[in-house]
Write a protein that holds these residues in place. Structure first.
Motif, PDB file in Angstrom:
ATOM      1  N   TYR A  23       0.791  -1.228   0.000  1.00 32.00           N
ATOM      2  CA  TYR A  23       0.000   0.000   0.000  1.00 32.00           C
ATOM      3  C   TYR A  23       0.829   1.288   0.000  1.00 32.00           C
ATOM      4  CZ  TYR A  23      -3.475   3.397   1.682  1.00 32.00           C
ATOM      5  OH  TYR A  23      -4.275   4.495   1.842  1.00 32.00           O
ATOM      6  N   PRO A  24       1.834   1.445   0.853  1.00 33.09           N
ATOM      7  CA  PRO A  24       2.561   2.726   0.866  1.00 33.09           C
ATOM      8  C   PRO A  24       3.190   3.087  -0.482  1.00 33.09           C
ATOM      9  CG  PRO A  24       3.071   1.487   2.843  1.00 33.09           C
ATOM     10  CD  PRO A  24       2.301   0.556   1.931  1.00 33.09           C
ATOM     11  N   ALA A  25       3.858   2.156  -1.103  1.00 34.46           N
ATOM     12  CA  ALA A  25       4.528   2.452  -2.378  1.00 34.46           C
ATOM     13  C   ALA A  25       3.568   2.409  -3.558  1.00 34.46           C
ATOM     14  CB  ALA A  25       5.680   1.472  -2.596  1.00 34.46           C
ATOM     15  N   ASP A  26       2.685   1.418  -3.575  1.00 35.99           N
ATOM     16  CA  ASP A  26       1.817   1.223  -4.740  1.00 35.99           C
ATOM     17  C   ASP A  26       0.634   2.175  -4.788  1.00 35.99           C
ATOM     18  OD1 ASP A  26       3.523  -0.824  -5.316  1.00 35.99           O
ATOM     19  OD2 ASP A  26       2.063  -2.428  -5.047  1.00 35.99           O
ATOM     20  N   GLN A  27       0.160   2.645  -3.641  1.00 35.86           N
ATOM     21  CA  GLN A  27      -1.020   3.502  -3.646  1.00 35.86           C
ATOM     22  C   GLN A  27      -0.743   4.899  -3.115  1.00 35.86           C
ATOM     23  OE1 GLN A  27      -4.678   2.209  -4.846  1.00 35.86           O
ATOM     24  NE2 GLN A  27      -2.731   2.209  -5.908  1.00 35.86           N
ATOM     25  N   LEU A  28      -0.168   5.016  -1.943  1.00 32.64           N
ATOM     26  CA  LEU A  28       0.014   6.360  -1.381  1.00 32.64           C
ATOM     27  C   LEU A  28       0.932   7.220  -2.234  1.00 32.64           C
ATOM     28  CD1 LEU A  28       0.144   5.844   2.474  1.00 32.64           C
ATOM     29  CD2 LEU A  28      -1.728   6.679   1.054  1.00 32.64           C
ATOM     30  N   GLU A  29       2.043   6.666  -2.669  1.00 28.74           N
ATOM     31  CA  GLU A  29       2.950   7.458  -3.502  1.00 28.74           C
ATOM     32  C   GLU A  29       2.292   7.840  -4.819  1.00 28.74           C
ATOM     33  OE1 GLU A  29       5.772   8.947  -2.541  1.00 28.74           O
ATOM     34  OE2 GLU A  29       5.192   8.094  -0.611  1.00 28.74           O
ATOM     35  N   ALA A  30       1.569   6.913  -5.425  1.00 29.95           N
ATOM     36  CA  ALA A  30       0.867   7.214  -6.674  1.00 29.95           C
ATOM     37  C   ALA A  30      -0.247   8.234  -6.442  1.00 29.95           C
ATOM     38  CB  ALA A  30       0.302   5.930  -7.277  1.00 29.95           C
ATOM     39  N   ALA A  31      -0.945   8.128  -5.328  1.00 26.53           N
ATOM     40  CA  ALA A  31      -2.041   9.061  -5.018  1.00 26.53           C
ATOM     41  C   ALA A  31      -1.524  10.481  -4.849  1.00 26.53           C
ATOM     42  CB  ALA A  31      -2.765   8.609  -3.754  1.00 26.53           C
ATOM     43  N   ARG A  32      -0.378  10.625  -4.222  1.00 18.16           N
ATOM     44  CA  ARG A  32       0.195  11.963  -4.016  1.00 18.16           C
ATOM     45  C   ARG A  32       0.607  12.629  -5.329  1.00 18.16           C
ATOM     46  NH1 ARG A  32       2.598   9.240   0.728  1.00 18.16           N
ATOM     47  NH2 ARG A  32       1.639  10.166   2.561  1.00 18.16           N
ATOM     48  N   LYS A  33       0.833  11.847  -6.369  1.00 18.95           N
ATOM     49  CA  LYS A  33       1.262  12.381  -7.665  1.00 18.95           C
ATOM     50  C   LYS A  33       0.106  12.856  -8.539  1.00 18.95           C
ATOM     51  CE  LYS A  33       5.434   9.587  -7.733  1.00 18.95           C
ATOM     52  NZ  LYS A  33       6.129   8.452  -8.370  1.00 18.95           N
ATOM     53  N   VAL A  34      -1.117  12.544  -8.154  1.00 20.46           N
ATOM     54  CA  VAL A  34      -2.280  12.993  -8.938  1.00 20.46           C
ATOM     55  C   VAL A  34      -2.302  14.524  -8.910  1.00 20.46           C
ATOM     56  CG1 VAL A  34      -4.804  13.056  -9.010  1.00 20.46           C
ATOM     57  CG2 VAL A  34      -3.618  10.895  -8.552  1.00 20.46           C
ATOM     58  N   PRO A  35      -2.360  15.167 -10.058  1.00 16.56           N
ATOM     59  CA  PRO A  35      -2.297  16.632 -10.072  1.00 16.56           C
ATOM     60  C   PRO A  35      -3.634  17.305  -9.772  1.00 16.56           C
ATOM     61  CG  PRO A  35      -2.416  15.801 -12.308  1.00 16.56           C
ATOM     62  CD  PRO A  35      -2.349  14.597 -11.399  1.00 16.56           C
ATOM     63  N   GLY A  36      -3.524  18.532  -9.254  1.00 20.42           N
ATOM     64  CA  GLY A  36      -4.680  19.407  -9.163  1.00 20.42           C
ATOM     65  C   GLY A  36      -5.483  19.375  -7.882  1.00 20.42           C
ATOM     66  N   TYR A  37      -5.159  18.486  -6.953  1.00 19.06           N
ATOM     67  CA  TYR A  37      -5.983  18.453  -5.740  1.00 19.06           C
ATOM     68  C   TYR A  37      -5.609  19.575  -4.790  1.00 19.06           C
ATOM     69  CZ  TYR A  37      -2.127  15.772  -3.560  1.00 19.06           C
ATOM     70  OH  TYR A  37      -0.908  15.351  -3.086  1.00 19.06           O
ATOM     71  N   VAL A  38      -6.587  19.957  -3.973  1.00 20.05           N
ATOM     72  CA  VAL A  38      -6.397  20.987  -2.964  1.00 20.05           C
ATOM     73  C   VAL A  38      -5.935  20.352  -1.655  1.00 20.05           C
ATOM     74  CG1 VAL A  38      -7.605  22.766  -1.612  1.00 20.05           C
ATOM     75  CG2 VAL A  38      -8.172  22.419  -4.027  1.00 20.05           C
ATOM     76  N   ARG A  39      -6.467  19.180  -1.372  1.00 14.88           N
ATOM     77  CA  ARG A  39      -6.158  18.469  -0.126  1.00 14.88           C
ATOM     78  C   ARG A  39      -6.254  16.978  -0.410  1.00 14.88           C
ATOM     79  NH1 ARG A  39     -10.309  19.815   3.042  1.00 14.88           N
ATOM     80  NH2 ARG A  39     -11.039  17.813   3.737  1.00 14.88           N
TER      81      ARG A  39
END
Length: 106
Positions: A23-39
């Motif tokens: 989960y940390p590498a496969d999802q959280l890191e990828a989720a943080r890279k999604v552009p345009g979010y405010v939070r």
């Protein structure tokens, strides 16, 4: 227009230990890279005191300024990478929701 939230709800995985290790590498890191979010938020559902299965396992939430910004984010390569990894990791099932935030954080 009000804020829009994209929520990913991971159902209980078939192998929680394998899920947690990836989960940390496969999802959280990828989720943080999604552009345009405010939070961005990630959460884990508390276990039930009686040991019975919870209705969900984990959640990821992105908050965007509006629906158009959220819609644009899901068309990016970064979201595509997140979504592909999500499919591989979600052995117990997964739900993705777009929501209108009626009472925003202050």
């Amino acid at each position: 227009m009000s804020e829009t939230k994209i929520t990913v709800i991971y159902d209980n995985p078939t192998d929680p230990e394998a899920f947690e290790s990836a989960y940390p590498a496969d999802q959280l890191e990828a989720a943080r890279k999604v552009p345009g979010y405010v939070r961005f938020e990630a959460s884990k559902v508390w276990p039930k005191e009686d040991g019975s299965p919870t209705p969900a396992y984990r959640m990821v939430d992105w908050y965007f300024a509006d629906y158009d910004a959220a819609s644009a984010a899901v068309t990016t390569p970064e979201f595509g990478a997140f979504f592909q990894a999500m499919g591989a990791l979600s052995t117990g099932g997964v739900r993705v929701l777009f929501s209108d935030v009626e009472v925003p954080q202050q």
